[in-house]
Motif scaffolding. Structure first.
Motif, PDB file in Angstrom:
ATOM      1  N   LYS A  53       0.833  -1.206   0.000  1.00  0.00           N
ATOM      2  CA  LYS A  53       0.000   0.000   0.000  1.00  0.00           C
ATOM      3  C   LYS A  53       0.865   1.253   0.000  1.00  0.00           C
ATOM      4  CE  LYS A  53      -4.000  -2.045   2.346  1.00  0.00           C
ATOM      5  NZ  LYS A  53      -4.833  -2.031   3.586  1.00  0.00           N
ATOM      6  N   ARG A  54       1.930   1.214   0.786  1.00  0.00           N
ATOM      7  CA  ARG A  54       2.836   2.365   0.807  1.00  0.00           C
ATOM      8  C   ARG A  54       3.477   2.583  -0.558  1.00  0.00           C
ATOM      9  NH1 ARG A  54       6.160   1.603   6.536  1.00  0.00           N
ATOM     10  NH2 ARG A  54       4.454   2.260   7.921  1.00  0.00           N
ATOM     11  N   LEU A  55       3.835   1.472  -1.201  1.00  0.00           N
ATOM     12  CA  LEU A  55       4.441   1.593  -2.519  1.00  0.00           C
ATOM     13  C   LEU A  55       3.462   2.166  -3.521  1.00  0.00           C
ATOM     14  CD1 LEU A  55       6.881   1.030  -4.327  1.00  0.00           C
ATOM     15  CD2 LEU A  55       5.993  -1.283  -4.686  1.00  0.00           C
ATOM     16  N   LEU A  56       2.203   1.702  -3.451  1.00  0.00           N
ATOM     17  CA  LEU A  56       1.193   2.233  -4.363  1.00  0.00           C
ATOM     18  C   LEU A  56       0.939   3.711  -4.104  1.00  0.00           C
ATOM     19  CD1 LEU A  56      -1.392  -0.717  -4.388  1.00  0.00           C
ATOM     20  CD2 LEU A  56       0.184  -0.053  -6.207  1.00  0.00           C
ATOM     21  N   CYS A  57       0.866   4.071  -2.807  1.00  0.00           N
ATOM     22  CA  CYS A  57       0.678   5.478  -2.472  1.00  0.00           C
ATOM     23  C   CYS A  57       1.861   6.308  -2.945  1.00  0.00           C
ATOM     24  CB  CYS A  57       0.499   5.646  -0.968  1.00  0.00           C
ATOM     25  SG  CYS A  57      -1.057   4.985  -0.332  1.00  0.00           S
ATOM     26  N   SER A  58       3.042   5.773  -2.788  1.00  0.00           N
ATOM     27  CA  SER A  58       4.241   6.495  -3.219  1.00  0.00           C
ATOM     28  C   SER A  58       4.245   6.670  -4.731  1.00  0.00           C
ATOM     29  CB  SER A  58       5.491   5.725  -2.776  1.00  0.00           C
ATOM     30  OG  SER A  58       6.654   6.361  -3.239  1.00  0.00           O
ATOM     31  N   ARG A  59       3.855   5.611  -5.442  1.00  0.00           N
ATOM     32  CA  ARG A  59       3.790   5.725  -6.902  1.00  0.00           C
ATOM     33  C   ARG A  59       2.731   6.720  -7.326  1.00  0.00           C
ATOM     34  NH1 ARG A  59       4.095  -0.695  -8.692  1.00  0.00           N
ATOM     35  NH2 ARG A  59       6.363  -0.964  -8.337  1.00  0.00           N
ATOM     36  N   ALA A  60       1.593   6.702  -6.610  1.00  0.00           N
ATOM     37  CA  ALA A  60       0.524   7.652  -6.948  1.00  0.00           C
ATOM     38  C   ALA A  60       0.988   9.085  -6.728  1.00  0.00           C
ATOM     39  CB  ALA A  60      -0.711   7.353  -6.107  1.00  0.00           C
TER      40      ALA A  60
END
Length: 601
Positions: free
Chosen positions: A552-559
């Motif tokens: 989730k953190r990675l997805l948020c970071s990518r977003a």
């Protein structure tokens, strides 16, 4: 995570220089202490270069006599010690490490005598002995007391009753371990003996273990008798320590590997073979004992590593020679007595010429075994090995079944072909990862240790604070139902306070205390399973929660990155249009003004 990865090699020494020439490997021997003579012989045989007084420029290998910390700020090369190893193989720490894994796998870790830690477990020791005697009045136990920091047999003594532990009120001032005395040892020539086996670790991550094909058998100097109240004090009968028995008038210095008070392990195994005993099984059992013991030490060694050689910072790689003291029972089962971080590598002994007058005399048996161990350890870690000669570690799918061969002296197989420089075949045989398939399930605590290190909070710390423990509970979603965050706080306080009192150190949760807390949580969450299944299930649950959180953190970071890119692109587009349009308009206005002037001229 790379943990003190040794640069392994089996070449004939040297490193590449310009023009294809090879320079000799450099060894700093200024801290070698008692192993200096054997090390010096090994370096000469390898045609390497020794720096007995140290060197301003970095050396390829630093040979320390006692611990990793003897030379500070080494940022290059290799050191023959792992950080924390000397602390981990002390009798109390070793007992705790083996006890933790015995709690998970009782049948796998039954090769170490039952132990109690003094003084804190004295009352438990007394109560358990009393209960055992009540249930079996014929039981007449003997115990051996070993000081925690003792070596060379110093301070060891035998007792028949807990009240005989030395010290006021049964509590001795020196921390110690008390164990059940091994009462049915295998005898040769009516003498009790043990075996000093040399084990080489060239890497912790990935784990790589080698065992020397030969070691030393140390014999008592008085014929063995079952321990009684009358003979408990006769150390030369019950204790196999070389440093004790050498003072006996019956000690025999021998030039032969097959006779005397110190012999080779291969000679002893050959003698057992001649009596029809299955020495292949004996050697396989000893190999399993070594691998399991090293696995028990790995978790705390990795905690020490992240303190002393943190990831991303320059530091040496490590390797180490360990001494395993093993006793054989009458049924040929091996029993671990202790592990030595600094096994004696002296190749000479003191001989009394006149009363009070001694001289150092070469010991052929010691030289034969110890020079080979040091020389071949250096060959394993030779930094000049070419990449083309490196063999990848076998995968779990290709690892062979667990079947080891005894020392070459009892092995009729064709020996390994000697290498260049007329060096003999390696006396060290890899046992891990070669036989990893049989033992990889025992490494579950390393995954728990990774969780511990992740939530330490302060880099370079070895103890987890309350905030780190709360973060662990919350991140792994272990609270809920009857176990709240407040319950987690109480658990942390109870366990940490008790362990801090036991160790007499600063506050905070040490790794062993974290294991206890983790086991408690596993028992609560997965009732009905055996303990190792409970721990395995909780490990998998924690990692799945953390993987989900990280994803989730990675997805948020990518977003966020994508939004940033869009915003930047949008701003760049706006600036481009704003800057371009006026120029066009100005150009059109200029043209119109010119036309107007021409029309009205």
């Amino acid at each position: 995570m790379s943990v003190c990865r040794g640069q392994r090699a089996l070449s004939n020494g040297g490193q590449e220089e310009r023009g294809g020439r090879r320079r000799p490997v450099t060894v700093d021997s200024s801290k070698a202490k008692t192993s200096l003579e054997a090390l010096r012989i090994s370096i000469k045989q390898l045609k390497w270069k020794e720096f007995p007084l140290g060197r301003r420029l970095p050396c390829d290998i630093y040979w320390h006599g006692a611990s990793f910390y003897e030379t500070e700020n080494i940022s290059f090369g290799q050191v023959n010690k792992f950080p924390g190893m000397a602390e981990m193989v002390r009798k109390i720490n070793l007992s705790r490490a083996l006890r933790t894994l015995r709690e998970l796998y009782p049948q796998e870790y039954d090769y170490y005598p039952q132990s109690w830690i003094l003084p804190e477990e004295y009352h438990t020791f007394t109560a358990e002995v009393r209960m055992a005697r009540d249930s079996d009045p014929s039981w007449k136990p003997i115990f051996i007391v070993k000081p925690d920091g003792g070596c060379q047999g110093d301070g060891i003594y035998l007792i028949k009753d807990p009240c005989e532990v030395r010290g006021v009120g049964g509590l001795q001032s020196r921390p110690a371990v008390v164990q059940e005395y091994v009462r049915k040892p295998l005898l040769i020539d009516k003498l009790k003996f043990d075996m000093r086996l040399y084990v080489v670790l060239t890497s912790l991550e990935p784990l790589e273990i080698y065992i020397s094909h030969d070691g030393l058998s140390r014999f008592c100097t008085e014929p063995y008798q079952q321990p009684t109240h009358k003979n408990l004090h006769r150390s030369y009968m019950h204790l196999t320590n070389y440093s004790l028995n050498i003072h006996s008038g019956n000690f025999i210095h021998s030039d032969s590997a097959h006779t005397g008070s110190k012999r080779t392990v291969s000679s002893v195994l050959c003698r057992l073979l001649a009596k029809g005993m299955d020495i292949k099984k004996v050697w396989s059992d000893i190999t399993a004992l070594v691998i399991k013991t090293v696995i028990s030490l790995l978790p705390e060694l990795k905690v020490y590593h992240q303190v002393d050689i943190p990831a991303g910072k320059p530091g040496p790689s490590c390797f180490q020679i360990l001494g395993f003291d093993v006793l054989l029972l009458k049924n040929l089962k091996p029993v671990l007595l202790e592990v030595n971080a600094n096994p004696s590598m002296k190749i000479e002994h003191e001989q009394e010429l006149l009363p009070g007058v001694y001289e150092n005399v070469p010991s052929p048996v010691d030289e034969e075994v110890k020079v080979a161990v040091i020389r071949d350890t250096l060959r394993l870690v030779d930094p000049g090995r070419r990449r083309s000669s490196q063999k990848p570690s076998p995968s779990l799918d290709t690892m062979t079944d667990f079947h080891t061969e005894p020392p070459d002296a009892c092995n009729t197989d064709t020996p390994t072909r000697p290498e260049k420089q007329n060096l003999p075949p390696l006396c060290l045989k890899q046992v891990y990862p070669k036989y990893a398939r049989k033992f990889c399930h025992l490494r579950i605590l390393e995954r728990v240790t990774t969780l511990f290190i992740r939530f330490l909070g302060v880099k370079g710390s070895m103890r987890m604070g309350p905030t780190g423990f709360r973060t662990f509970i919350r991140s792994c979603k272990l609270s809920g139902g009857s176990f709240s965050m407040a319950s987690g706080d109480i658990l942390y306080i109870d366990i940490t306070r008790r362990w801090s009192n036991l160790e007499h150190r600063e506050s905070g949760m040490c790794l062993q205390a974290f294991f206890e807390a983790f086991f408690h949580l596993a028992r609560r969450r997965y009732k009905g399973l055996v303990l190792h299944e409970q721990v395995q299930s909780l490990v998998e649950f924690c990692y799945s929660q953390l993987d989900s959180m990280d994803e989730k953190r990675l997805l948020c970071s990518r977003a966020l990155v994508e939004r940033g890119r869009q915003f930047t692109t949008s701003r760049r587009t706006d600036v481009h249009v704003t800057s371009y349009t006026p120029l066009v308009n100005c150009s059109n206005a200029s043209c119109k003004l010119t036309d107007y002037k021409l029309q009205h001229s």
